[in-house]
Design a protein around this motif. Sequence first.
Motif, PDB file in Angstrom:
ATOM      1  N   THR A  43       0.777  -1.247   0.002  1.00 50.64           N
ATOM      2  CA  THR A  43       0.243   0.025   0.086  1.00 50.64           C
ATOM      3  C   THR A  43       0.865   1.118  -0.077  1.00 50.64           C
ATOM      4  N   SER A  44       2.009   1.092   0.459  1.00 54.23           N
ATOM      5  CA  SER A  44       3.019   2.473   0.411  1.00 54.23           C
ATOM      6  C   SER A  44       3.526   2.355  -0.899  1.00 54.23           C
ATOM      7  N   THR A  45       3.337   3.671  -1.414  1.00 56.04           N
ATOM      8  CA  THR A  45       3.508   4.001  -2.763  1.00 56.04           C
ATOM      9  C   THR A  45       5.056   4.053  -3.105  1.00 56.04           C
ATOM     10  N   ALA A  46       5.728   4.282  -2.289  1.00 53.55           N
ATOM     11  CA  ALA A  46       7.287   4.229  -2.532  1.00 53.55           C
ATOM     12  C   ALA A  46       7.788   2.931  -2.368  1.00 53.55           C
ATOM     13  N   TRP A  47       7.169   1.878  -1.221  1.00 50.99           N
ATOM     14  CA  TRP A  47       7.590   0.797  -1.329  1.00 50.99           C
ATOM     15  C   TRP A  47       7.204  -0.016  -2.605  1.00 50.99           C
ATOM     16  N   PHE A  48       6.081  -0.025  -2.969  1.00 53.24           N
ATOM     17  CA  PHE A  48       5.544  -0.661  -4.241  1.00 53.24           C
ATOM     18  C   PHE A  48       6.466  -0.168  -5.465  1.00 53.24           C
ATOM     19  N   ALA A  49       6.770   0.887  -5.511  1.00 53.77           N
ATOM     20  CA  ALA A  49       7.544   1.678  -6.770  1.00 53.77           C
ATOM     21  C   ALA A  49       8.902   0.730  -6.582  1.00 53.77           C
ATOM     22  N   PHE A  50       9.574   0.590  -5.412  1.00 49.97           N
ATOM     23  CA  PHE A  50      10.968   0.138  -5.064  1.00 49.97           C
ATOM     24  C   PHE A  50      10.935  -1.174  -5.643  1.00 49.97           C
ATOM     25  N   ILE A  51       9.985  -1.811  -4.818  1.00 52.86           N
ATOM     26  CA  ILE A  51       9.942  -3.270  -5.193  1.00 52.86           C
ATOM     27  C   ILE A  51       9.722  -3.624  -6.946  1.00 52.86           C
ATOM     28  N   PHE A  52       8.660  -2.982  -7.392  1.00 54.42           N
ATOM     29  CA  PHE A  52       8.520  -3.042  -8.765  1.00 54.42           C
ATOM     30  C   PHE A  52       9.590  -2.702  -9.921  1.00 54.42           C
ATOM     31  N   ILE A  53      10.423  -1.743  -9.381  1.00 52.84           N
ATOM     32  CA  ILE A  53      11.592  -1.302 -10.254  1.00 52.84           C
ATOM     33  C   ILE A  53      12.435  -2.277 -10.048  1.00 52.84           C
ATOM     34  N   TRP A  54      12.823  -2.628  -8.961  1.00 49.55           N
ATOM     35  CA  TRP A  54      13.909  -3.560  -8.480  1.00 49.55           C
ATOM     36  C   TRP A  54      13.578  -5.057  -9.503  1.00 49.55           C
ATOM     37  N   LEU A  55      12.542  -5.611  -9.231  1.00 49.33           N
ATOM     38  CA  LEU A  55      12.387  -6.800  -9.996  1.00 49.33           C
ATOM     39  C   LEU A  55      12.222  -6.524 -11.558  1.00 49.33           C
ATOM     40  N   PHE A  56      11.653  -5.354 -12.205  1.00 51.49           N
ATOM     41  CA  PHE A  56      11.419  -5.308 -13.291  1.00 51.49           C
ATOM     42  C   PHE A  56      13.055  -4.975 -13.880  1.00 51.49           C
ATOM     43  N   ALA A  57      13.964  -4.262 -13.305  1.00 51.60           N
ATOM     44  CA  ALA A  57      15.426  -3.956 -13.735  1.00 51.60           C
ATOM     45  C   ALA A  57      16.155  -5.324 -13.723  1.00 51.60           C
ATOM     46  N   VAL A  58      15.992  -6.263 -12.834  1.00 49.33           N
ATOM     47  CA  VAL A  58      16.892  -7.257 -12.635  1.00 49.33           C
ATOM     48  C   VAL A  58      16.093  -8.454 -13.876  1.00 49.33           C
ATOM     49  N   MET A  59      15.096  -8.443 -13.981  1.00 47.06           N
ATOM     50  CA  MET A  59      14.536  -9.392 -15.215  1.00 47.06           C
ATOM     51  C   MET A  59      14.991  -8.937 -16.308  1.00 47.06           C
ATOM     52  N   LEU A  60      14.859  -7.507 -16.570  1.00 52.09           N
ATOM     53  CA  LEU A  60      15.276  -7.008 -17.898  1.00 52.09           C
ATOM     54  C   LEU A  60      16.839  -7.251 -18.305  1.00 52.09           C
ATOM     55  N   ALA A  61      17.683  -7.049 -16.989  1.00 59.09           N
ATOM     56  CA  ALA A  61      19.126  -7.233 -17.423  1.00 59.09           C
ATOM     57  C   ALA A  61      19.271  -8.703 -17.735  1.00 59.09           C
ATOM     58  N   SER A  62      18.535  -9.770 -16.984  1.00 57.36           N
ATOM     59  CA  SER A  62      18.747 -11.169 -17.483  1.00 57.36           C
ATOM     60  C   SER A  62      18.167 -11.366 -18.535  1.00 57.36           C
ATOM     61  N   ALA A  63      17.140 -10.899 -19.170  1.00 54.74           N
ATOM     62  CA  ALA A  63      16.769 -10.950 -20.611  1.00 54.74           C
ATOM     63  C   ALA A  63      17.737 -10.532 -21.699  1.00 54.74           C
ATOM     64  N   PHE A  64      18.459  -9.440 -21.215  1.00 57.53           N
ATOM     65  CA  PHE A  64      19.520  -9.043 -22.118  1.00 57.53           C
ATOM     66  C   PHE A  64      20.668  -9.949 -22.206  1.00 57.53           C
ATOM     67  N   ALA A  65      21.023 -10.667 -21.119  1.00 58.16           N
ATOM     68  CA  ALA A  65      22.062 -11.518 -20.979  1.00 58.16           C
ATOM     69  C   ALA A  65      21.699 -12.693 -21.514  1.00 58.16           C
ATOM     70  N   ILE A  66      20.268 -13.214 -21.478  1.00 59.31           N
ATOM     71  CA  ILE A  66      20.076 -14.467 -22.271  1.00 59.31           C
ATOM     72  C   ILE A  66      20.124 -14.200 -23.857  1.00 59.31           C
ATOM     73  N   VAL A  67      19.668 -13.083 -24.361  1.00 60.10           N
ATOM     74  CA  VAL A  67      19.872 -12.821 -25.973  1.00 60.10           C
ATOM     75  C   VAL A  67      21.329 -12.892 -26.097  1.00 60.10           C
ATOM     76  N   ARG A  68      22.145 -12.143 -25.325  1.00 60.75           N
ATOM     77  CA  ARG A  68      23.596 -12.242 -25.722  1.00 60.75           C
ATOM     78  C   ARG A  68      24.175 -13.441 -25.634  1.00 60.75           C
ATOM     79  N   HIS A  69      23.884 -14.336 -24.826  1.00 58.74           N
ATOM     80  CA  HIS A  69      24.436 -15.811 -25.094  1.00 58.74           C
ATOM     81  C   HIS A  69      23.746 -16.419 -26.343  1.00 58.74           C
ATOM     82  N   ALA A  70      22.451 -16.205 -26.384  1.00 56.20           N
ATOM     83  CA  ALA A  70      21.814 -16.786 -27.548  1.00 56.20           C
ATOM     84  C   ALA A  70      22.372 -16.210 -28.985  1.00 56.20           C
TER      85      ALA A  70
END
Length: 377
Positions: A43-70
């Motif tokens: 319910t805290s906007t700051a906490w929600f934004a932190f969690i969302f951005i954290w997960l989104f950024a880590v998953m996006l970086a992993s996706a780029f790495a997957i394509v790099r190896h592919a």
Amino acid sequence: MAKEHSQNDSILRLSLVEWPLFSSIATTLLFSIFGATWLGDLTSTAWFAFIFIWLFAVMLASAFAIVRHAESLAVLLGEPFGTLVLTLSVIGVEVLMISAIMLTGSDQPTIARDTMFSVVMALLGGMTGISLLLGGLRHHEQDYNLQGANAYLALIIPLAVIGLVLPNFTTTTEGPTLSPFQSIFTSAMSIGIYGIFLAVQTSRYRSFFVSPDQEAAEADLHGEQEERSTPFHSIFLIAYILPLVLLAKQFATPLEYGARALNAPPVLSGFLVALIILAPEALSAVRAALRNQLQRSVNILLGSVLATIGLTVPAVLLIGLITGKTVHLGLSNVNSILLVMLLGVSTLTFSNLRTNALLGAVHLLMFLAFLMLMFQG
């Protein structure tokens, strides 16, 4: 001593290059331990934004790495096998992410449909448009293998219409759904046709998916890609995919909460999932077009659209049958019109031996219309 120093340098360089893997593993471990607490109250906007951005950024970086190896595997294996590995890697991640989200949290009957539709519009509209537009502005007209593009479209069109439009008109069940028998038939048909396509793409009709100037294309690709060995890149490919799928289950909670709290359109959740999956692969397609390797762009873009529909539809339908979850596949009337129009324009675009910037602008226009209608449908 010198040998040990060289090994230490090699490990350090590898750690610097593969930092997304360590970040992904660490995030997965942290959320497996503290996830229930961290995601329990957003319910805290700051906490929600932190969690969302954290997960989104880590998953996006992993996706780029997957394509790099592919892409490194693509260089080692050559065409069309290389692009096929890239496509199946990315679409495999898509199927696993959608499955993880479907099996997590509350019932989300439209997440698979919205993600697939977003992927089709982003690849066939937005990224095809950008690739043709930028490639055309730099190289005027570009060559590709017409037979290969036609082969892709000959399968994409019926699979897209049967999977995303036809469920609106079936009468066995209510709403944009399929009956169990229809689901089994559609799944078997999609997997069977895609399997036949892979067989002919990698054997008898392999030449359909190779650039007319394949030697130059491979030379340019070798110049940009760092290759080690097939087992090396295969191991890292799998190592990146596994935590990414686990993170997708965690990401489902803030994604669902954010869409509900912001009263966002349902398709936005699917679009964000598609963005994570497609960003690195789309970048590869644009880079290839700028290097005047349009055939590689065509293989990536059209191949990904075909694999998305051919593999995701049966996967989500089977999950629905096994778990009893409702799966909505039929698009709204507005989105159905957009899809059919894009498929028709794509057929015209890839009916000539050369493409130009004008064709790219038309595809990009339809993608922008999709974004506008997402919020103002």
